[in-house]
Design an enzyme around this catalytic site. Sequence first.
Site, short mmCIF file in Angstrom:
data_model
loop_
_atom_site.label_atom_id
_atom_site.label_comp_id
_atom_site.label_asym_id
_atom_site.label_seq_id
_atom_site.Cartn_x
_atom_site.Cartn_y
_atom_site.Cartn_z
N GLU A 75 36.57 50.34 22.16
CA GLU A 75 35.64 51.45 21.88
C GLU A 75 36.37 52.72 21.45
O GLU A 75 35.93 53.44 20.57
CB GLU A 75 34.74 51.70 23.08
CG GLU A 75 33.64 50.67 23.24
CD GLU A 75 32.78 50.53 21.98
OE1 GLU A 75 32.57 51.53 21.27
OE2 GLU A 75 32.34 49.41 21.70
N TYR A 127 29.03 58.76 24.24
CA TYR A 127 28.98 57.49 23.53
C TYR A 127 29.86 56.44 24.21
O TYR A 127 29.40 55.32 24.50
CB TYR A 127 29.43 57.64 22.05
CG TYR A 127 29.67 56.28 21.48
CD1 TYR A 127 28.60 55.50 21.08
CD2 TYR A 127 30.96 55.74 21.44
CE1 TYR A 127 28.80 54.20 20.64
CE2 TYR A 127 31.16 54.44 21.01
CZ TYR A 127 30.08 53.68 20.61
OH TYR A 127 30.28 52.39 20.20
N ASP A 172 25.86 55.17 18.09
CA ASP A 172 26.98 55.47 17.20
C ASP A 172 26.43 55.67 15.79
O ASP A 172 25.21 55.63 15.57
CB ASP A 172 28.06 54.37 17.26
CG ASP A 172 27.68 53.15 16.42
OD1 ASP A 172 26.48 52.97 16.14
OD2 ASP A 172 28.59 52.39 16.03
N CYS A 220 19.46 45.22 1.81
CA CYS A 220 18.11 45.12 2.37
C CYS A 220 17.53 43.71 2.24
O CYS A 220 16.77 43.27 3.09
CB CYS A 220 17.20 46.14 1.71
SG CYS A 220 17.77 47.83 1.97
N CYS A 271 18.16 41.78 5.29
CA CYS A 271 17.89 42.48 6.55
C CYS A 271 16.66 41.90 7.25
O CYS A 271 15.61 41.71 6.63
CB CYS A 271 17.67 43.97 6.26
SG CYS A 271 17.32 44.92 7.76
N CYS A 299 10.72 48.04 7.58
CA CYS A 299 11.58 49.23 7.54
C CYS A 299 10.81 50.42 6.95
O CYS A 299 10.27 50.34 5.84
CB CYS A 299 12.81 48.92 6.70
SG CYS A 299 13.79 50.36 6.32
S1 SF4 Z 1 16.97 48.74 8.02
FE1 SF4 Z 1 15.87 49.18 6.14
S2 SF4 Z 1 17.37 50.28 4.87
FE2 SF4 Z 1 18.50 49.24 6.47
S3 SF4 Z 1 19.12 47.31 5.53
FE3 SF4 Z 1 17.21 46.95 6.68
S4 SF4 Z 1 15.64 47.19 5.15
FE4 SF4 Z 1 17.45 48.12 4.30
#
Ligand code: SF4
Length: 320
Positions: free
Chosen positions: A66, A149, A167, A229, A232, A238
Amino acid sequence: MAAITVTPALPAPATPAGAPEPAGVPGLALPLPVLHTTVLGWYEENARDLPWRTPDASPWAVMVSEFMLQQTPVKRVLPVWEAWMERWPTPAALAAEAPGEAVRMWGRLGYPRRALRLHGAAVAITEDHDGEVPDDHATLLSLPGVGEYTAAAVASFAFRQRHVVLDTNVRRVFARAVSGVEYPAQATTAAERRTATALLPEAAGTAATWAVAVMELGALVCTARGPQCGDCPLFTVCAWQRAGRPPYEGPARRGQSYEGTDRQVRGKLLAVLREAHGEVPQARLDAVWPDAVQRARALDGLVADGLVEPVEQGVYRLPR
Ligand code: SF4
């Protein structure tokens, strides 16, 4: 994995039948349990195999990681962490050596005051805590060099406790996925902390995995520049995506310039001292940088920070 550059606002996902509506987390487009399952499932599939995350990693191993990871990427930390743990597998082993040895072993990780602070923490753990890294947040926070942190991260990752671990990676994920902005504020705000607290799973062990999972998502997918994205797990929910990826409008973000800065000069001076294994005459330090004023300023800064010890007029060494 190509980053998506243009994305239309997405429709809100349907709340599964019987699932509770998200409470107390404005901007969150799906129920908390679904968010947790989604991110934790992604982590299980995608987490990097890092030595400080293995079940047999000691709290000390976690703490060292860390300190090193705070401002340095995993790739650069790994070899230094491995060498460090081999030489100093316990806080007592590090505490038995001079602080200058910690600075030497820190190598080129950058921000070397972290080495001195870690040495200071090792001494305190050895002298005041029987050589064991404390397992409660408040005691961790009382150690030299351990801020909010690090205390939360060590309590969470080493002892599986429930803490908000914020973080830069976590803050960026929450800023985008929940608050709908591309980047968080420069310094952590009370609102961010409230959001992170509201998102934290109730069970301590799950909260600990959640903390590292969101961090990993920020490090691997929701990166500062060019978030992936399409890969993701939060793509359809999001807030930033759903708003059409609005551009950042906050104050100018700090750059990472290094060339020509005092930081670069300090790095060059310290490299000479690290490699010398003894006292170094001024002339050898003078050779690393042509600008005498900047060089003197950098050396003064290193001395003031306790990273370099003047032995006598024009002779320096790492601290003993
Ligand atoms: S959280 Fe949102 S901005 Fe981040 S990678 Fe996922 S879809 Fe994209």
